[in-house]
Design a protein around this motif. Sequence first.
Motif, PDB file in Angstrom:
ATOM      1  N   PRO A  41       0.832  -1.206   0.000  1.00 25.28           N
ATOM      2  CA  PRO A  41       0.000   0.000   0.000  1.00 25.28           C
ATOM      3  C   PRO A  41       0.867   1.256   0.000  1.00 25.28           C
ATOM      4  CG  PRO A  41      -0.141  -1.106   2.109  1.00 25.28           C
ATOM      5  CD  PRO A  41       0.678  -1.972   1.216  1.00 25.28           C
ATOM      6  N   THR A  42       0.477   2.209  -0.777  1.00 26.46           N
ATOM      7  CA  THR A  42       1.250   3.446  -0.865  1.00 26.46           C
ATOM      8  C   THR A  42       0.788   4.422   0.197  1.00 26.46           C
ATOM      9  OG1 THR A  42      -0.285   4.339  -2.487  1.00 26.46           O
ATOM     10  CG2 THR A  42       1.652   3.200  -3.330  1.00 26.46           C
ATOM     11  N   ARG A  43       1.735   5.194   0.686  1.00 20.31           N
ATOM     12  CA  ARG A  43       1.415   6.233   1.660  1.00 20.31           C
ATOM     13  C   ARG A  43       1.111   7.509   0.891  1.00 20.31           C
ATOM     14  NH1 ARG A  43       2.113   4.716   7.210  1.00 20.31           N
ATOM     15  NH2 ARG A  43       1.601   6.907   7.444  1.00 20.31           N
TER      16      ARG A  43
END
Length: 135
Positions: free
Chosen positions: A119-121
Motif C-alpha cells: 500500500p502506498t502512503r
Amino acid sequence: MGKAADLSEFDRRQIAMARRLGMSITGTARLVGCSRSAVVSIHTKWINDGATNSRRQGVGRPHVIKEKGRRRLSRLLKQNRRQTVPQLTAQYNAGPSASVSEHTVQRTLLDMGLCSRRPTRVHLLTKRHRQLRLQ
C-alpha cells in the motif's frame, strides 16, 4: 502455436461410422468439423486397431502442488497474510507433502490470483491544496 484439442470420442466414432457407410473423406471432415488428415488418421487407426480412442492424456509436466496442496497453501496464507514467500514455503515444506521450491510456491500463488501488494502512503491534502483545487 499450440496444438489443436483432441476430438471427442463421439466425433471419432462418428468419423469411423461415416467412412464405414461410404461417405467421402471431405464429406466426413465437413460433418465432424475437422481436417481431412484427421479423418484419414482416425479411420486408419480404426481399421488397424479396431478402436478410435486417443492415448494422448495431456501435455506438459504435472503440477507439483495439486488441488489439495493449493487449499493447504491458501489456509497457511490466511493464518498470517503478512508472511513472505520464503516463510510460507518453509511452513508448507514442514508438512507431510513433498518439498517444493520458493519459485513453485510463488507461481502457485499467482495462479490462485493471490499477488503481493504494497500500500502506498499518500499525504493528506492541506488547506492550500484544497483552495487550489477549488479554483
